[in-house]
Motif scaffolding. Structure first.
Motif, PDB file in Angstrom:
ATOM      1  N   LYS A  60       6.494   9.275  -0.926  1.00  0.00           N
ATOM      2  CA  LYS A  60       7.245   8.995   0.310  1.00  0.00           C
ATOM      3  C   LYS A  60       8.073   7.721   0.155  1.00  0.00           C
ATOM      4  O   LYS A  60       9.210   7.632   0.633  1.00  0.00           O
ATOM      5  CB  LYS A  60       6.249   8.835   1.465  1.00  0.00           C
ATOM      6  CG  LYS A  60       6.841   8.395   2.763  1.00  0.00           C
ATOM      7  CD  LYS A  60       5.853   8.507   3.913  1.00  0.00           C
ATOM      8  CE  LYS A  60       4.878   7.363   3.988  1.00  0.00           C
ATOM      9  NZ  LYS A  60       4.098   7.353   5.231  1.00  0.00           N
ATOM     10  N   GLN A 106      -5.438   3.659  -5.710  1.00  0.00           N
ATOM     11  CA  GLN A 106      -6.472   3.976  -4.729  1.00  0.00           C
ATOM     12  C   GLN A 106      -6.901   5.414  -5.027  1.00  0.00           C
ATOM     13  O   GLN A 106      -6.100   6.339  -4.899  1.00  0.00           O
ATOM     14  CB  GLN A 106      -5.885   3.867  -3.309  1.00  0.00           C
ATOM     15  CG  GLN A 106      -6.903   4.040  -2.205  1.00  0.00           C
ATOM     16  CD  GLN A 106      -6.249   4.127  -0.831  1.00  0.00           C
ATOM     17  OE1 GLN A 106      -5.057   4.377  -0.699  1.00  0.00           O
ATOM     18  NE2 GLN A 106      -7.042   3.963   0.204  1.00  0.00           N
ATOM     19  N   PRO A 162       0.864  -1.182   0.000  1.00  0.00           N
ATOM     20  CA  PRO A 162       0.000   0.000   0.000  1.00  0.00           C
ATOM     21  C   PRO A 162       0.908   1.241   0.000  1.00  0.00           C
ATOM     22  O   PRO A 162       1.671   1.446   0.923  1.00  0.00           O
ATOM     23  CB  PRO A 162      -0.790  -0.109   1.303  1.00  0.00           C
ATOM     24  CG  PRO A 162      -0.590  -1.539   1.760  1.00  0.00           C
ATOM     25  CD  PRO A 162       0.765  -1.927   1.264  1.00  0.00           C
ATOM     26  N   GLY A 205      -7.790   5.196   3.936  1.00  0.00           N
ATOM     27  CA  GLY A 205      -7.140   4.429   4.996  1.00  0.00           C
ATOM     28  C   GLY A 205      -6.460   3.170   4.497  1.00  0.00           C
ATOM     29  O   GLY A 205      -6.669   2.726   3.370  1.00  0.00           O
ATOM     30  N   ALA A 236      -0.187   4.549  -1.242  1.00  0.00           N
ATOM     31  CA  ALA A 236      -0.979   5.659  -1.764  1.00  0.00           C
ATOM     32  C   ALA A 236      -1.037   6.853  -0.814  1.00  0.00           C
ATOM     33  O   ALA A 236      -1.537   7.909  -1.176  1.00  0.00           O
ATOM     34  CB  ALA A 236      -2.406   5.173  -2.068  1.00  0.00           C
ATOM     35  N   GLY A 237      -0.492   6.673   0.407  1.00  0.00           N
ATOM     36  CA  GLY A 237      -0.602   7.743   1.406  1.00  0.00           C
ATOM     37  C   GLY A 237       0.097   9.025   0.967  1.00  0.00           C
ATOM     38  O   GLY A 237       0.975   9.002   0.106  1.00  0.00           O
ATOM     39  N   TYR A 238      -0.291  10.122   1.582  1.00  0.00           N
ATOM     40  CA  TYR A 238       0.257  11.430   1.177  1.00  0.00           C
ATOM     41  C   TYR A 238       1.655  11.700   1.723  1.00  0.00           C
ATOM     42  O   TYR A 238       2.398  12.501   1.176  1.00  0.00           O
ATOM     43  CB  TYR A 238      -0.662  12.556   1.655  1.00  0.00           C
ATOM     44  CG  TYR A 238      -1.989  12.603   0.934  1.00  0.00           C
ATOM     45  CD1 TYR A 238      -2.037  12.735  -0.450  1.00  0.00           C
ATOM     46  CD2 TYR A 238      -3.181  12.526   1.637  1.00  0.00           C
ATOM     47  CE1 TYR A 238      -3.252  12.772  -1.122  1.00  0.00           C
ATOM     48  CE2 TYR A 238      -4.402  12.568   0.971  1.00  0.00           C
ATOM     49  CZ  TYR A 238      -4.427  12.689  -0.399  1.00  0.00           C
ATOM     50  OH  TYR A 238      -5.620  12.719  -1.051  1.00  0.00           O
ATOM     51  N   GLY A 239       2.001  11.060   2.836  1.00  0.00           N
ATOM     52  CA  GLY A 239       3.315  11.315   3.430  1.00  0.00           C
ATOM     53  C   GLY A 239       3.462  12.751   3.886  1.00  0.00           C
ATOM     54  O   GLY A 239       4.507  13.385   3.697  1.00  0.00           O
ATOM     55  N   THR A 240       2.421  13.260   4.550  1.00  0.00           N
ATOM     56  CA  THR A 240       2.426  14.688   4.911  1.00  0.00           C
ATOM     57  C   THR A 240       3.560  15.060   5.871  1.00  0.00           C
ATOM     58  O   THR A 240       4.025  16.199   5.865  1.00  0.00           O
ATOM     59  CB  THR A 240       1.087  15.099   5.565  1.00  0.00           C
ATOM     60  OG1 THR A 240       0.757  14.115   6.539  1.00  0.00           O
ATOM     61  CG2 THR A 240      -0.025  15.192   4.562  1.00  0.00           C
ATOM     62  N   ARG A 241       4.021  14.067   6.658  1.00  0.00           N
ATOM     63  CA  ARG A 241       5.082  14.388   7.618  1.00  0.00           C
ATOM     64  C   ARG A 241       6.389  14.728   6.916  1.00  0.00           C
ATOM     65  O   ARG A 241       7.298  15.247   7.529  1.00  0.00           O
ATOM     66  CB  ARG A 241       5.279  13.217   8.601  1.00  0.00           C
ATOM     67  CG  ARG A 241       4.217  13.186   9.680  1.00  0.00           C
ATOM     68  CD  ARG A 241       4.265  11.906  10.461  1.00  0.00           C
ATOM     69  NE  ARG A 241       3.766  10.766   9.687  1.00  0.00           N
ATOM     70  CZ  ARG A 241       3.815   9.508  10.106  1.00  0.00           C
ATOM     71  NH1 ARG A 241       4.338   9.229  11.272  1.00  0.00           N
ATOM     72  NH2 ARG A 241       3.329   8.532   9.356  1.00  0.00           N
TER      73      ARG A 241
HETATM   74  P1  UTP Z   1       0.465   6.518   7.152  1.00  0.00           P
HETATM   75  O1  UTP Z   1      -0.442   6.425   8.310  1.00  0.00           O
HETATM   76  O2  UTP Z   1       1.933   6.550   7.421  1.00  0.00           O
HETATM   77  O3  UTP Z   1       0.027   7.758   6.266  1.00  0.00           O
HETATM   78  O4  UTP Z   1       0.131   5.268   6.207  1.00  0.00           O
HETATM   79  P2  UTP Z   1       0.808   8.523   5.132  1.00  0.00           P
HETATM   80  O5  UTP Z   1      -0.182   9.319   4.377  1.00  0.00           O
HETATM   81  O6  UTP Z   1       1.626   7.570   4.301  1.00  0.00           O
HETATM   82  O7  UTP Z   1       1.837   9.449   5.905  1.00  0.00           O
HETATM   83  P3  UTP Z   1       1.559  10.789   6.791  1.00  0.00           P
HETATM   84  O8  UTP Z   1       0.966  10.288   8.091  1.00  0.00           O
HETATM   85  O9  UTP Z   1       0.628  11.673   6.027  1.00  0.00           O
HETATM   86  O10 UTP Z   1       2.914  11.385   6.969  1.00  0.00           O
HETATM   87  C1  UTP Z   1       0.623   3.981   6.467  1.00  0.00           C
HETATM   88  C2  UTP Z   1       0.768   3.224   5.163  1.00  0.00           C
HETATM   89  O11 UTP Z   1      -0.502   3.054   4.541  1.00  0.00           O
HETATM   90  C3  UTP Z   1      -0.523   3.595   3.230  1.00  0.00           C
HETATM   91  C4  UTP Z   1       0.612   4.599   3.197  1.00  0.00           C
HETATM   92  O12 UTP Z   1       1.106   4.768   1.879  1.00  0.00           O
HETATM   93  C5  UTP Z   1       1.638   3.960   4.131  1.00  0.00           C
HETATM   94  O13 UTP Z   1       2.402   2.966   3.466  1.00  0.00           O
HETATM   95  N1  UTP Z   1      -1.858   4.197   3.004  1.00  0.00           N
HETATM   96  C6  UTP Z   1      -2.456   4.912   3.991  1.00  0.00           C
HETATM   97  C7  UTP Z   1      -2.483   4.035   1.786  1.00  0.00           C
HETATM   98  O14 UTP Z   1      -1.929   3.389   0.847  1.00  0.00           O
HETATM   99  N2  UTP Z   1      -3.712   4.586   1.598  1.00  0.00           N
HETATM  100  C8  UTP Z   1      -4.348   5.295   2.572  1.00  0.00           C
HETATM  101  O15 UTP Z   1      -5.486   5.760   2.333  1.00  0.00           O
HETATM  102  C9  UTP Z   1      -3.689   5.464   3.791  1.00  0.00           C
END
Ligand code: UTP
Length: 276
Positions: free
Chosen positions: A25, A102, A8, A107, A10-15
């Protein structure tokens, strides 16, 4: 037999903004290698050769990384720099990659469900590339340790690590009975509990082996904490049937989704690669 590994991603990696504004990220490098390549190498070491990656907008660099760059190959072929590409060439030769997107970030549980189309009807592994793990010299990679446990219990497996009680609110936390040394039959799981409500300090890290029924459970899982579909909630349904086992892994893990963990990993790998 487990063949497929889902990432997975797709997260934004905002940190890590602004670094992650236009760069995924998962492509941030620890030394010279992006996080996701460490994850793919761990999967390969565990005997998995089919990588399924859930991406999102702005993640094209991941696909390009696991592909041949003809111009670059041509440019450095036969030069002293060619060895820099040895590891990634090896990875590209040994495994296949497939991708799906995604569309909305709902989530981790939702991201895993999005991967169903790439996985089909079989048990599979999940690696969150921002949890960077280093092999134990004797036990091997975390995923290969988990596969041994899966082969024995044939149910979903989560990797756990003892964390400081004050940090339980960053993790999914399990409770359960120890059935062999470092292996627990999970009876309860809570997503990011406050320390005073945490059943234990045994935290789930970003490695899972999931049985295929997880997809049907995820389809019925309502958004939980922070409005996201949590994999912990779906796993809890399996745990109620006695079908989740947690194992303490041997080796080191770095939370590269946080600045502290990323710097710690960089120092650790630097000392290992260049200072020994
Ligand atoms: P995180 O909770 O670390 O979120 O996701 P994030 O967006 O990657 O990072 P921050 O918190 O904004 O800095 C945990 C894992 O789940 C994936 C992320 O890519 C990461 O590998 N994830 C999370 C998804 O693929 N989709 C989502 O909707 C949420």
């Amino acid at each position: 037999m487990i063949r497929k590994c889902l990432f997975p991603a797709a997260g934004y990696g905002t940190r890590f903004l602004p670094a992650t504004k236009a760069t995924p990220k998962e492509m941030l490098p620890v030394l010279t290698k992006p996080l996701i390549q460490y994850g793919v190498e761990e999967a390969l070491e565990a005997g998995l050769d089919t990588m399924a990656i859930v991406t999102g907008r702005g993640k094209r660099a991941i696909e390009d990384h696991f592909d041949i760059s003809y111009e670059l190959e041509h440019q450095i072929k036969g030069t002293s720099k060619e060895h820099y590409l040895t590891e990634i060439r090896d990875v590209i030769t040994k495994c296949t990659f497939s991708y799906t997107r995604q569309v909305e970030m709902k989530g981790l549980g939702h991201a895993i469900l999005t991967g169903e189309t790439l996985i089909g009807k079989e048990s599979f592994a999940v690696i969150l590339a921002d949890d960077l793990c280093d092999n134990d010299s004797e036990a091997g990679g975390v995923l290969s340790q988990m596969i041994k446990v899966y082969n024995k219990y044939k149910c979903s497996i989560v990797a756990i690590e003892e964390v400081h009680k004050k940090d339980t609110n960053k993790y999914g936390v399990i409770d359960g009975e120890e059935i062999e040394n470092g292996v627990f039959r999970v009876s309860d799981m809570v997503e990011k509990p406050d320390p005073e409500n945490a059943p234990t300090n045994m935290a789930i890290i970003g490695r899972y082996i999931l049985t295929q029924d997880i997809f049907d459970i995820l389809k019925d899982t309502k958004p939980g904490k922070s409005g996201e579909v949590q994999i912990t909630d779906a796993l809890l349904e399996q745990a109620k049937q006695g079908n989740v086992v947690a194992c303490k892994f041997k080796g080191k893990r770095f939370d590269c989704g946080s600045i502290d963990g990323f710097v710690e990993a960089t120092n650790y790998f630097y000392n290992r690669e260049y200072n020994e």
